[in-house]
Structure formats: structure tokens, C-alpha cells
Design a protein around this motif. Structure first.
Motif, PDB file in Angstrom:
ATOM      1  N   ASP A 135       0.830  -1.198   0.000  1.00 23.18           N
ATOM      2  CA  ASP A 135       0.000   0.000   0.000  1.00 23.18           C
ATOM      3  C   ASP A 135       0.871   1.258   0.000  1.00 23.18           C
ATOM      4  O   ASP A 135       1.832   1.360   0.768  1.00 23.18           O
ATOM      5  CB  ASP A 135      -0.894   0.015   1.242  1.00 23.18           C
ATOM      6  CG  ASP A 135      -1.780   1.248   1.284  1.00 23.18           C
ATOM      7  OD1 ASP A 135      -2.545   1.459   0.327  1.00 23.18           O
ATOM      8  OD2 ASP A 135      -1.685   1.999   2.276  1.00 23.18           O
ATOM      9  N   GLY A 136       0.538   2.201  -0.867  1.00 19.65           N
ATOM     10  CA  GLY A 136       1.253   3.465  -0.951  1.00 19.65           C
ATOM     11  C   GLY A 136       2.312   3.507  -2.029  1.00 19.65           C
ATOM     12  O   GLY A 136       2.722   4.595  -2.448  1.00 19.65           O
ATOM     13  N   LEU A 137       2.774   2.347  -2.489  1.00 23.94           N
ATOM     14  CA  LEU A 137       3.824   2.341  -3.503  1.00 23.94           C
ATOM     15  C   LEU A 137       3.274   2.771  -4.858  1.00 23.94           C
ATOM     16  O   LEU A 137       2.192   2.352  -5.260  1.00 23.94           O
ATOM     17  CB  LEU A 137       4.446   0.950  -3.630  1.00 23.94           C
ATOM     18  CG  LEU A 137       5.375   0.501  -2.503  1.00 23.94           C
ATOM     19  CD1 LEU A 137       5.868  -0.909  -2.768  1.00 23.94           C
ATOM     20  CD2 LEU A 137       6.557   1.447  -2.377  1.00 23.94           C
ATOM     21  N   PRO A 138       4.004   3.594  -5.602  1.00 27.56           N
ATOM     22  CA  PRO A 138       3.572   3.995  -6.939  1.00 27.56           C
ATOM     23  C   PRO A 138       3.435   2.796  -7.871  1.00 27.56           C
ATOM     24  O   PRO A 138       4.113   1.777  -7.698  1.00 27.56           O
ATOM     25  CB  PRO A 138       4.694   4.932  -7.407  1.00 27.56           C
ATOM     26  CG  PRO A 138       5.333   5.416  -6.146  1.00 27.56           C
ATOM     27  CD  PRO A 138       5.241   4.271  -5.182  1.00 27.56           C
ATOM     28  N   ALA A 139       2.588   2.938  -8.868  1.00 23.22           N
ATOM     29  CA  ALA A 139       2.298   1.839  -9.783  1.00 23.22           C
ATOM     30  C   ALA A 139       3.545   1.375 -10.526  1.00 23.22           C
ATOM     31  O   ALA A 139       3.751   0.168 -10.725  1.00 23.22           O
ATOM     32  CB  ALA A 139       1.222   2.265 -10.777  1.00 23.22           C
ATOM     33  N   ASP A 140       4.408   2.329 -10.952  1.00 25.55           N
ATOM     34  CA  ASP A 140       5.580   1.913 -11.726  1.00 25.55           C
ATOM     35  C   ASP A 140       6.588   1.164 -10.853  1.00 25.55           C
ATOM     36  O   ASP A 140       7.294   0.272 -11.331  1.00 25.55           O
ATOM     37  CB  ASP A 140       6.237   3.107 -12.409  1.00 25.55           C
ATOM     38  CG  ASP A 140       6.698   4.186 -11.440  1.00 25.55           C
ATOM     39  OD1 ASP A 140       6.188   4.219 -10.311  1.00 25.55           O
ATOM     40  OD2 ASP A 140       7.568   4.989 -11.820  1.00 25.55           O
ATOM     41  N   VAL A 141       6.636   1.488  -9.569  1.00 24.14           N
ATOM     42  CA  VAL A 141       7.526   0.777  -8.647  1.00 24.14           C
ATOM     43  C   VAL A 141       7.031  -0.648  -8.446  1.00 24.14           C
ATOM     44  O   VAL A 141       7.815  -1.608  -8.456  1.00 24.14           O
ATOM     45  CB  VAL A 141       7.624   1.511  -7.301  1.00 24.14           C
ATOM     46  CG1 VAL A 141       8.446   0.709  -6.297  1.00 24.14           C
ATOM     47  CG2 VAL A 141       8.233   2.897  -7.495  1.00 24.14           C
ATOM     48  N   LYS A 142       5.719  -0.800  -8.286  1.00 24.59           N
ATOM     49  CA  LYS A 142       5.145  -2.140  -8.163  1.00 24.59           C
ATOM     50  C   LYS A 142       5.361  -2.945  -9.439  1.00 24.59           C
ATOM     51  O   LYS A 142       5.665  -4.145  -9.392  1.00 24.59           O
ATOM     52  CB  LYS A 142       3.651  -2.039  -7.837  1.00 24.59           C
ATOM     53  CG  LYS A 142       3.360  -1.514  -6.445  1.00 24.59           C
ATOM     54  CD  LYS A 142       1.875  -1.309  -6.207  1.00 24.59           C
ATOM     55  CE  LYS A 142       1.092  -2.607  -6.255  1.00 24.59           C
ATOM     56  NZ  LYS A 142      -0.344  -2.393  -5.903  1.00 24.59           N
ATOM     57  N   ALA A 143       5.211  -2.289 -10.584  1.00 21.03           N
ATOM     58  CA  ALA A 143       5.402  -2.995 -11.857  1.00 21.03           C
ATOM     59  C   ALA A 143       6.848  -3.479 -11.986  1.00 21.03           C
ATOM     60  O   ALA A 143       7.095  -4.606 -12.443  1.00 21.03           O
ATOM     61  CB  ALA A 143       5.043  -2.075 -13.024  1.00 21.03           C
ATOM     62  N   ALA A 144       7.794  -2.652 -11.593  1.00 17.65           N
ATOM     63  CA  ALA A 144       9.198  -3.062 -11.650  1.00 17.65           C
ATOM     64  C   ALA A 144       9.466  -4.221 -10.691  1.00 17.65           C
ATOM     65  O   ALA A 144      10.216  -5.154 -11.009  1.00 17.65           O
ATOM     66  CB  ALA A 144      10.107  -1.880 -11.327  1.00 17.65           C
ATOM     67  N   ALA A 145       8.853  -4.182  -9.497  1.00 23.98           N
ATOM     68  CA  ALA A 145       9.021  -5.267  -8.521  1.00 23.98           C
ATOM     69  C   ALA A 145       8.386  -6.555  -9.029  1.00 23.98           C
ATOM     70  O   ALA A 145       8.917  -7.652  -8.817  1.00 23.98           O
ATOM     71  CB  ALA A 145       8.416  -4.860  -7.188  1.00 23.98           C
ATOM     72  N   LYS A 146       7.244  -6.440  -9.697  1.00 25.71           N
ATOM     73  CA  LYS A 146       6.589  -7.607 -10.281  1.00 25.71           C
ATOM     74  C   LYS A 146       7.477  -8.214 -11.365  1.00 25.71           C
ATOM     75  O   LYS A 146       7.666  -9.440 -11.433  1.00 25.71           O
ATOM     76  CB  LYS A 146       5.234  -7.216 -10.845  1.00 25.71           C
ATOM     77  CG  LYS A 146       4.525  -8.313 -11.644  1.00 25.71           C
ATOM     78  CD  LYS A 146       4.144  -9.508 -10.782  1.00 25.71           C
ATOM     79  CE  LYS A 146       2.899  -9.187  -9.967  1.00 25.71           C
ATOM     80  NZ  LYS A 146       2.420 -10.420  -9.255  1.00 25.71           N
ATOM     81  N   ALA A 147       8.061  -7.350 -12.202  1.00 24.82           N
ATOM     82  CA  ALA A 147       8.939  -7.828 -13.265  1.00 24.82           C
ATOM     83  C   ALA A 147      10.178  -8.508 -12.686  1.00 24.82           C
ATOM     84  O   ALA A 147      10.643  -9.530 -13.213  1.00 24.82           O
ATOM     85  CB  ALA A 147       9.342  -6.673 -14.173  1.00 24.82           C
ATOM     86  N   ALA A 148      10.706  -7.965 -11.599  1.00 24.13           N
ATOM     87  CA  ALA A 148      11.884  -8.563 -10.963  1.00 24.13           C
ATOM     88  C   ALA A 148      11.561  -9.938 -10.405  1.00 24.13           C
ATOM     89  O   ALA A 148      12.363 -10.877 -10.493  1.00 24.13           O
ATOM     90  CB  ALA A 148      12.402  -7.646  -9.851  1.00 24.13           C
ATOM     91  N   ALA A 149      10.350 -10.091  -9.822  1.00 22.50           N
ATOM     92  CA  ALA A 149       9.938 -11.390  -9.292  1.00 22.50           C
ATOM     93  C   ALA A 149       9.771 -12.407 -10.424  1.00 22.50           C
ATOM     94  O   ALA A 149      10.205 -13.567 -10.309  1.00 22.50           O
ATOM     95  CB  ALA A 149       8.639 -11.245  -8.512  1.00 22.50           C
ATOM     96  N   GLU A 150       9.155 -11.962 -11.500  1.00 25.62           N
ATOM     97  CA  GLU A 150       8.951 -12.872 -12.633  1.00 25.62           C
ATOM     98  C   GLU A 150      10.285 -13.313 -13.225  1.00 25.62           C
ATOM     99  O   GLU A 150      10.455 -14.481 -13.602  1.00 25.62           O
ATOM    100  CB  GLU A 150       8.092 -12.181 -13.688  1.00 25.62           C
ATOM    101  CG  GLU A 150       6.646 -11.963 -13.237  1.00 25.62           C
ATOM    102  CD  GLU A 150       5.842 -11.115 -14.214  1.00 25.62           C
ATOM    103  OE1 GLU A 150       6.454 -10.590 -15.178  1.00 25.62           O
ATOM    104  OE2 GLU A 150       4.619 -10.971 -14.013  1.00 25.62           O
ATOM    105  N   LYS A 151      11.228 -12.384 -13.315  1.00 24.61           N
ATOM    106  CA  LYS A 151      12.547 -12.725 -13.850  1.00 24.61           C
ATOM    107  C   LYS A 151      13.230 -13.772 -12.980  1.00 24.61           C
ATOM    108  O   LYS A 151      13.987 -14.618 -13.473  1.00 24.61           O
ATOM    109  CB  LYS A 151      13.410 -11.460 -13.937  1.00 24.61           C
ATOM    110  CG  LYS A 151      14.790 -11.684 -14.528  1.00 24.61           C
ATOM    111  CD  LYS A 151      15.566 -10.376 -14.601  1.00 24.61           C
ATOM    112  CE  LYS A 151      16.965 -10.612 -15.162  1.00 24.61           C
ATOM    113  NZ  LYS A 151      17.762  -9.348 -15.227  1.00 24.61           N
ATOM    114  N   ALA A 152      12.950 -13.740 -11.667  1.00 25.00           N
ATOM    115  CA  ALA A 152      13.562 -14.691 -10.729  1.00 25.00           C
ATOM    116  C   ALA A 152      12.692 -15.932 -10.524  1.00 25.00           C
ATOM    117  O   ALA A 152      12.980 -16.750  -9.646  1.00 25.00           O
ATOM    118  CB  ALA A 152      13.801 -14.002  -9.388  1.00 25.00           C
TER     119      ALA A 152
END
Length: 680
Positions: A187-204
Motif C-alpha cells: 500500500d502506498g507504492l507507486p504503480a511503476d515501482v510495483k510494476a518493476a518489482a513484479k517484473a523482478a519477481a517474474e525474472k527470478a
């Protein structure tokens, strides 16, 4: 041909491999040793053309090739490159240490300085010779022969320790990741930060969202995440990197404690061998500042001025957190979060709001426009081999004549060291009847694009880009033709930051921002109302920021002023904080273990130069303010002529006087920082 031995043009990053390093550097070391020997056996008179110039030409080949290796070690720190770099580091260090202690070379330079030819040489060449004499003394050339091996041993060991410190920090940073599977905790995190974190998880191949300690991931969590345990976990992991805690507890070889202790002791031993009381005195010899007490007085005077503003900033934060956010106790991992909430409440905008108006293409266009208007040049895309697909290359011309070129490596990567920096690939100099044009590397660690949208940069990122570009301009726009004082070469360390911090000022000018913003979704330029809020918030908590920088500077100078290195660095830091700080981190915080500027960079006993250069840069920019036009081409031409073009060919204080017509004054810095009685 080994691509590291191809000096015909730009580095061949498409061909250079780690396996090229050992044979190329070994060959260049052998050639350099042979050239030194040839010059020393020449029985003729020592002149610039017979001695200084050929020595400089020969050594440039080695420095160019080793510079490429060092650059790749920084931007592509994968095991093969790390091994290749570290394998040759002792040999390269040994060579340069031996060069600096070579009494025969030293005598040649002293003879040249005392010769009839000296007065007929250009001021630039006179300065090179005098700098060489000074540097030979600092390299131990005047030491008794039986002391020289130990001095050389110290230099070699310190190079190895600096490289290991940096590697430990990168390894410790990369070792940590935090996977979050409950979206409510984001909660509170900007959408682009969440998208980057999602992409990092998928890459791993991991579920949820993955966060790391690299700045584009770490900083937004600390600033925006409402979930306090998430902030606390990230804060502690970041604070204890390369120490006895965290992931390093099971990797004692990543702990920088022992390295810090050894670095300080060896530096102190070197200083005392040279006849100085401590390493800080040695560090100041080639700088603008006259003495350690002078620098300490400068820092403490600024701290005394800043501390009331810092205390007021903290009191304001505390009251807001208590009355508006319901905090009963504030922890260090709450500071950035509360600050962002307070800024939004006071100025009705967030850094994420602003970030949407700074897509990468608009930012680069705006940056290039400022440079073109100020210095009457043109910047256009160019082609060259690069070390990563995201790296771009540009050329700078004036009236279609090539002036310089630069690489731009903007995005964070796991194999790239943190922070932002400029380095040189080629330096301007005269070769026969032609000119070797300079080439620079500009490196940042910004968030990369996600999906089909361009990367968007925070305003702080934009300031960082302008800062590093200022260093680049110092290197690229020089008109000096002798390598050792061309561009940033030969510039006193505490003046090197003048052009970089000067460029930061343009990030606050409306006439500049109008042309470099466009909302990533709508293309709308930054609204004037939002700019006015940003400007009003410019000095938001500047007291706290200035105290933090002064804390670092005092800590650096004091640990390098103790001849015996008898006090634990954490004790020194604690005393500094008692003197100047208003925020005190937890006792388990291990800031020194990640302070790579002074333990793995060139800022040992010189971190104060950031504050000193702020005085110079604020005062320099005041000339543009006085002209009534922040990009006034007439003032820009004078800044180019008196600061950038002359490089290190004359003392920096003379260059500043030539530009401003007087000594530097602290008033502009205090005004820009909001630390004047009128702004209290």
C-alpha cells in the motif's frame, strides 16, 4: 589484434573480452618500462620534447587500456571481469608506485623545472612540471631507498583493499532481496515501482513482488510504503550491508570492518613516512584548502549555521507524525515516509506526481538544450560499440566540428556498481598536427523502462543526471592540449565538483523545465502550479540534508586526522553526530561499511569538497541570476572560457576569480539552501 591494444579510435566494447586483459596490460607495462628506461639513458639535455612529452605519450596507452578494464569492472562486474581486473591490479599498481618513486625520473622533472626552458614553456606545461614534482614527493620519491619497498607495498595493498571494499558492498547489496506476496503490504507504492518489482519477481521465477537494495527499488519503499514492517526490514538490510549483520553474517568475507581498519592504518603509515602527521594533511596537499584546521573550521561554521534549521525540520516532522499520522514513536525507517507525507500535505504534491512529468526523452532533450544554448554547441546521436544494449552514444559539435563524444549508461543493473559517476575514455590532447577529441562515460543508476512506456525519472534523478553531465562537460569542453592538465586532469579535487553542482541549478529554472517535461501518459508539460509547489518545497528539510553532508565530511576528515588510528570509527562517528546531528541512527547501523566514496573512491579526507564546491557553484550560478537569464549565452561563454576550457592548466581559484572577478562568497549557498535570516 588484441582489441585492448587498438588505439586507433574508440574502445572496441563489442570485441573486448576478459581474456584480453592479461596479455594486453602485460605488453603495455613492458613497453612503458622500456620507454622509461630509454628516456633515462638519454644523455642529452632534459627538455619538454625529449623527455616529458614522449613519457606522457607512452603512458597514455597504458592508462587508456587499463581505464577500459576498470570501467568494465564497474559496469559489468560479473566474475570473469572481476577476476581479470583483480589479476592485473597488483601489477598495474606496482608499476605506477615504482614510477612515482623513481628517483631518476624525479631528478629529470626537477631539472626541467630549474632549466632555462621552463620560463619559455606555456603556463599549462609549467603547471604540469610543478605538479609532477609535487606528486613525486607524495609518491615517496625522496624516501630513503630502504623505505621505498615498504611504501610501494602500502600503495599496492591499498589498491587491493579499495577494490575489495567496493566488491564486498556490491555483493552484499545483491545478496538481499525481499519477496512480498501479500499485495496489501505494498500500500502506498507507486504503480511503476510495483510494476518493476513484479517484473523482478517474474525474472527470478518467484511469486509476488521482489524488492532489492538498489536505489530504484529501495528508495521508493522507504518513501511511500505505508506498511511499516516492510520499511523497517528494508532499512535494516540497507544499513548493515557489508558488516557483521544481515546476509553478511554468513559471509564474513563480505564484512568491510577489517578493511576499514587496515585502510586507515596503512594510509596513516604512508603519511608519516612522507613526513606528515596524518593522512588528512597529505590529502590536502594537491587541493585548494590550506590546512586541516581550516577545513574543520569551514565545516563547523556551516554546521553551526545549519543545526537550528535541522532541529526545526525534525521538530516539524515529529509534530506532524504525532498529530496527523498517529505515530507515538518515530524510528529512522519512518523519516523518509513521514517527510513525503508532510511534503504532500504542505505542498499538495508527491515526488511520484512530479516523476510522471519527466520521461527520459524529454529530460535528455531538455538537458541537451541547456548545454547547446549555454555553450553554442550541438549534441546529436552517434554510433559506437557499447558494453550493454541500453547504452547510448552522442557527439558534441560546434559549427560541424567535432568537440567530444560521450556514452550514456542510465539504468541500474545487478552487475553495475551503485551510484552515479563520470569517467574518461579519451582525453583531449594534441598529437602532431591534430587534436585527439575527448570521450567520456556518464553512468547513473536510474529505473529502467517497464513495459512499453519510457523510463520516468524523479526530480532528484534529473538533478543527478545534470550533475554528472557537469563533470562530463568539464572533461569534454576543455581547450587545453596537454593531457596532464586537460579537462578534469590537474584540477584540485575540491574544485572538481564546481561544474557538476553548477549544472544542478538549471533543474530549478522554469524556463528550462518547461522544455524538458511532458507527462508520460498525456504529454502535458509540467504545470506552473506544480512547479511553484516544487520551488516552494525546494529547501524542504534542507537543514537536515546539510547536516547529514556535514556529518559525513567531518567524520571523513577526523578519522584521517588521527595518526594512530586508535579510535574505532563508530566511536568517531558517534562523537560527530553528538556535535552536528539532530537525527541519530540505531547503534547497529553500519554506515562506514558502505561509505565507498572514502574507502574505495578518491574522496579520502576530501568528502568536504562537496560542500566547498557548493559554495563555488552557487556563487558561479549567481552570475547567471544577475544577468537576468539562467541560460544567458554571454555568461555561458565566459563560464566556458574561464572554468571549463582551461581545465587544470591553472589553479582553480584563479579560474574562479577570472569568472567572478572576486573571491568566492558563501552568501549564495546559504540563500540557495534557505539558511539565511530572511528564510528562518
Amino acid at each position: 589484434m588484441n582489441p585492448l591494444l587498438d588505439f586507433a579510435g574508440l574502445p572496441r566494447f563489442d570485441a573486448i573480452q576478459p581474456s584480453d586483459v592479461q596479455p594486453a596490460i602485460s605488453q603495455l607495462l613492458a613497453e612503458s618500462r622500456a620507454e622509461v628506461e630509454r628516456l633515462l639513458t638519454n644523455d642529452g639535455p632534459t627538455t619538454w620534447d625529449s623527455f616529458a612529452q614522449p613519457l606522457q605519450d607512452n603512458l597514455e596507452r597504458l592508462s587508456r587500456a587499463w581505464g577500459i578494464v576498470g570501467h568494465l569492472h564497474s559496469v559489468n562486474d560479473i566474475p570473469p571481469w572481476r577476476e581479470a581486473y583483480n589479476a592485473m591490479l597488483p601489477e598495474v599498481t606496482t608499476f605506477y608506485a615504482g614510477l612515482g618513486q623513481n628517483l631518476a625520473l624525479f631528478k629529470r622533472y626537477k631539472a626541467l623545472a630549474a632549466s632555462a626552458e621552463f620560463e619559455a614553456l606555456s603556463p599549462a606545461r609549467q603547471r604540469i612540471i610543478l605538479n609532477e614534482v609535487r606528486d613525486f614527493k607524495l609518491s615517496g620519491a625522496e624516501l630513503p631507498d630502504n623505505d621505498k619497498p615498504r611504501f610501494q607495498e602500502l600503495q599496492e595493498r591499498l589498491s587491493q583493499l579499495a577494490a575489495k571494499f567496493s566488491e564486498n558492498l556490491l555483493d552484499a547489496t545483491n545478496a538481499f532481496h525481499l519477496d512480498v506476496t501479500n499485495e496489501a503490504e505494498l500500500d502506498g507504492l507507486p504503480a511503476d515501482v510495483k510494476a518493476a518489482a513484479k517484473a523482478a519477481a517474474e525474472k527470478a521465477n518467484s511469486a509476488g513482488w521482489r524488492f532489492s537494495l538498489h536505489a530504484p527499488s529501495y528508495l521508493p519503499v522507504m518513501q511511500y510504503a505505508s506498511h511499516r514492517p516492510l520499511r523497517a526490514q528494508m532499512y535494516r538490510a540497507y544499513a548493515v550491508r557489508a558488516s557483521e549483520f544481515g546476509d553478511c553474517a554468513s559471509k564474513p568475507e563480505w564484512n568491510n570492518d577489517a578493511l576499514i581498519s587496515e585502510i586507515l592504518k596503512l594510509r596513516s603509515e604512508m603519511a608519516q613516512m612522507l613526513g606528515y602527521q596524518n593522512y588528512a594533511e597529505v590529502s590536502l596537499v594537491p587541493k585548494m584548502a590550506d590546512s586541516v584546521p581550516q577545513v574543520l573550521a569551514f565545516l563547523r561554521d556551516l554546521a553551526q549555521r545549519a543545526k537550528p534549521y535541522g532541529a526545526a525540520d525534525l521538530a516539524e516532522l515529529t509534530q506532524f507524525a504525532t498529530t496527523e499520522l498517529g505515530f507515538t514513536e518515530i524510528e529512522p525507517w519512518d523519516i523518509a515516509y513521514i517527510s513525503e507525507k508532510l511534503k504532500q500535505a504542505r505542498y499538495s504534491f508527491s515526488d511520484d506526481d512530479v516523476k510522471q512529468y519527466f520521461p527520459e526523452p524529454k529530460v535528455l532533450g531538455g538537458l541537451f538544450s541547456v548545454i547547446e544554448r549555454l555553450f553554442s554547441v550541438q549534441i546529436t546521436p552517434d554510433q559506437a560499440p557499447v558494453w550493454h544494449p541500453s547504452v547510448r552514444f552522442f557527439r558534441i559539435t560546434r559549427k560541424e566540428q567535432l568537440i567530444g563524444q560521450f556514452y550514456l549508461d542510465l539504468y541500474a543493473r545487478e552487475e553495475k556498481r551503485g551510484g552515479a559517476w563520470m569517467d574518461e575514455a579519451l582525453t583531449r590532447r594534441r598529437i602532431g598536427n591534430g587534436i585527439q577529441t575527448p570521450v567520456a562515460y556518464l553512468n547513473c543508476n536510474f529505473p529502467a523502462p517497464v513495459g512499453n512506456k519510457p523510463a520516468t525519472f524523479s526530480h532528484d534523478d534529473v538533478i543527478t543526471l545534470f550533475h554528472e553531465t557537469g563533470h562530463g562537460l568539464h572533461h569534454l569542453l576543455t581547450q587545453v592540449e596537454d593531457l596532464a592538465v586537460s579537462g578534469i586532469h590537474g584540477v584540485e579535487w575540491d574544485a572538481v565538483e564546481l561544474p557538476s553542482q553548477f549544472m544542478e541549478n538549471f533543474c530549478w529554472e522554469w524556463s528550462v523545465l518547461q522544455d524538458m517535461t511532458g507527462h508520460v501518459d498525456t504529454g502535458e508539460a509540467l504545470p506552473r502550479a506544480l512547479y511553484d509547489k516544487m520551488l516552494a518545497a525546494k529547501n524542504f528539510q534542507s537543514g537536515l540534508f546539510n547536516l547529514r553532508q556535514l556529518e559525513f565530511s567531518l567524520f571523513d576528515l577526523l578519522i584521517h586526522s588521527d595518526p594512530a588510528c586508535s579510535r574505532p570509527v563508530l566511536d568517531v562517528l558517534a562523537d560527530v553526530r553528538k556535535e552536528v546531528a539532530v537525527i541519530h541512527p540505531p547503534t547497529w547501523h553500519r554506515f562506514p561499511n558502505s561509505f565507498s566514496h572514502i574507502f574505495a573512491g578518491g574522496y579520502a579526507a576530501g568528502y568536504y569538497s562537496y560542500k566547498w564546491a557548493e559554495v563555488l557553484s552557487a556563487d558561479a550560478f549567481a552570475a547567471f541570476e544577475e544577468s537576468g537569464n539562467p541560460v544567458d549565452p554571454t555568461t555561458g561563454a565566459k563560464f566556458l572560457k574561464e572554468i571549463l576550457a582551461v581545465g587544470g592548466s591553472r589553479p582553480a581559484i584563479e579560474s574562479f576569480r577570472a569568472f567572478r572577478g572576486r573571491e568566492p562568497q558563501v552568501d549564495a549557498l546559504l540563500r540557495h539552501s534557505g539558511m539565511t535570516p530572511q528564510t528562518a
